[in-house]
Design a protein around this motif. Structure first.
Motif, short mmCIF file in Angstrom:
data_model
loop_
_atom_site.label_atom_id
_atom_site.label_comp_id
_atom_site.label_asym_id
_atom_site.label_seq_id
_atom_site.Cartn_x
_atom_site.Cartn_y
_atom_site.Cartn_z
N ALA A 291 53.65 33.04 34.96
CA ALA A 291 54.77 33.81 34.38
C ALA A 291 54.25 35.07 33.70
CB ALA A 291 55.55 32.95 33.40
N MET A 292 53.12 34.97 33.03
CA MET A 292 52.56 36.13 32.33
C MET A 292 52.04 37.17 33.30
SD MET A 292 50.64 34.19 29.17
CE MET A 292 50.09 35.71 28.38
N VAL A 293 51.21 36.76 34.25
CA VAL A 293 50.57 37.76 35.12
C VAL A 293 51.54 38.37 36.10
CG1 VAL A 293 48.24 36.86 34.81
CG2 VAL A 293 49.59 36.08 36.74
N LEU B 3 43.42 39.37 26.18
CA LEU B 3 44.15 38.65 27.21
C LEU B 3 43.25 37.64 27.92
CD1 LEU B 3 46.92 38.41 28.52
CD2 LEU B 3 46.26 40.25 30.08
N ARG B 4 42.03 38.07 28.25
CA ARG B 4 41.09 37.15 28.90
C ARG B 4 40.81 35.95 28.01
NH1 ARG B 4 35.31 38.57 28.59
NH2 ARG B 4 35.81 37.76 26.55
N ASP B 5 40.60 36.20 26.72
CA ASP B 5 40.30 35.10 25.80
C ASP B 5 41.48 34.13 25.70
OD1 ASP B 5 37.83 36.24 25.40
OD2 ASP B 5 38.31 37.05 23.41
N TYR B 6 42.70 34.67 25.74
CA TYR B 6 43.87 33.78 25.72
C TYR B 6 43.90 32.92 26.99
CZ TYR B 6 48.48 31.85 25.87
OH TYR B 6 49.51 30.97 25.97
N PHE B 7 43.74 33.58 28.14
CA PHE B 7 43.75 32.82 29.40
C PHE B 7 42.62 31.79 29.43
CE2 PHE B 7 45.99 36.51 31.70
CZ PHE B 7 47.23 35.94 31.47
N ALA B 8 41.51 32.08 28.77
CA ALA B 8 40.38 31.14 28.74
C ALA B 8 40.71 29.88 27.94
CB ALA B 8 39.13 31.83 28.20
N THR B 9 41.79 29.89 27.16
CA THR B 9 42.23 28.66 26.50
C THR B 9 43.01 27.77 27.46
OG1 THR B 9 44.34 29.54 25.67
CG2 THR B 9 42.38 29.85 24.26
N THR C 22 38.08 36.36 36.30
CA THR C 22 38.43 36.64 37.69
C THR C 22 39.92 36.93 37.83
OG1 THR C 22 36.63 35.21 38.44
CG2 THR C 22 38.37 35.71 40.05
N LEU C 23 40.75 36.19 37.10
CA LEU C 23 42.20 36.41 37.16
C LEU C 23 42.56 37.83 36.76
CD1 LEU C 23 45.10 35.38 37.51
CD2 LEU C 23 45.01 34.66 35.10
N LEU C 24 41.99 38.32 35.66
CA LEU C 24 42.30 39.68 35.24
C LEU C 24 41.88 40.70 36.29
CD1 LEU C 24 41.61 39.80 31.42
CD2 LEU C 24 43.79 39.65 32.62
N LEU D 237 41.55 40.15 39.48
CA LEU D 237 42.43 39.96 40.62
C LEU D 237 43.76 40.66 40.41
CD1 LEU D 237 43.11 38.52 43.32
CD2 LEU D 237 43.90 36.58 41.93
N VAL D 238 44.35 40.48 39.23
CA VAL D 238 45.66 41.07 38.95
C VAL D 238 45.56 42.60 38.94
CG1 VAL D 238 47.46 41.31 37.18
CG2 VAL D 238 46.57 39.06 37.78
N GLU D 239 44.50 43.14 38.34
CA GLU D 239 44.31 44.60 38.34
C GLU D 239 44.16 45.11 39.77
OE1 GLU D 239 44.65 46.71 35.89
OE2 GLU D 239 44.76 45.24 34.28
N GLY D 240 43.35 44.42 40.57
CA GLY D 240 43.16 44.83 41.96
C GLY D 240 44.43 44.72 42.78
N LEU D 241 45.16 43.62 42.62
CA LEU D 241 46.42 43.48 43.35
C LEU D 241 47.40 44.58 42.95
CD1 LEU D 241 46.93 39.60 43.21
CD2 LEU D 241 46.34 40.98 45.22
N GLY D 242 47.46 44.87 41.64
CA GLY D 242 48.35 45.93 41.17
C GLY D 242 47.99 47.27 41.78
N LEU D 243 46.71 47.58 41.83
CA LEU D 243 46.24 48.83 42.42
C LEU D 243 46.65 48.91 43.89
CD1 LEU D 243 44.45 51.41 42.49
CD2 LEU D 243 42.53 49.90 42.97
#
Length: 190
Positions: A91-93, A134-140, A149-151, A153-159
């Protein structure tokens, strides 16, 4: 009696104009004059609220971040109490991907800020802190390597979505496949 002007409202109006200029013409076209014209204001008024272009750019970056945070809050709220970690992350990404015109405009501006930050350490630091938080939150919610990797991936997909290389359907499928791998029972939990 003189009209009272809300400085935050005026700064936001100027930042919105900056984002329109950046989304339509690129950050290289952003100048006090162009932003003033887009805001329907004078360059003197813009300079009253922002002493420098960098100050104006950082405020605009905070406005883009605010848009994304508002969308994320609404999406997370729609999940109800105690959502599953995978659902929460997705939902966040999804709110960070340029899936509609508003998110596409924000994505173009955010992309332009990456290039802008390449030669401005103070802007780069603001972006770095946001990404690390954001990465630290996702790491929880997932292994830290997967969060990193998720961050990316999302940046690359957005680009690639902004450039027209990937459709929304392809980007969402890739995202879901990644999340399925991370949150599968065989993947283990942090």
């Amino acid at each position: 009696m003189p009209k009272r002007v809300d400085p935050t409202e005026r700064r936001t109006l100027i930042a919105d104009a900056l984002m329109r200029v950046a989304a339509e013409q690129g950050l290289e076209a952003v100048s006090l004059r162009h932003v003033a014209a887009a805001a329907g204001a004078t360059t003197g008024l813009v300079q009253h609220y922002f002493r420098t272009k960098d100050e104006m750019m950082l405020f605009a970056l905070s406005v883009v971040s605010g848009h994304t945070e508002a969308r994320i809050s609404a999406a997370v709220g729609a999940l109800g109490p105690a959502p599953a970690p995978r659902d929460l992350v997705r939902a966040m990404v999804v709110q960070m991907l340029p899936l509609d015109e508003e998110r596409r405009a924000d994505g173009k501006v955010a992309l332009a800020f990456f290039a802008y930050a390449a030669t401005r350490p103070e802007v780069a630091e603001v972006q770095r802190q946001g990404a690390l938080g954001l990465r630290d939150y996702f790491a929880t919610l997932m292994p830290s390597e997967a969060a990193t990797t998720l961050l990316a991936l999302v940046e690359g997909l957005g680009l690639y979505m902004i450039s027209g290389t990937y459709s929304a359907e392809v980007a969402l499928r890739v995202l879901d496949e990644f999340l399925d791998g991370v949150f599968s029972p065989a993947a283990g939990r942090p």
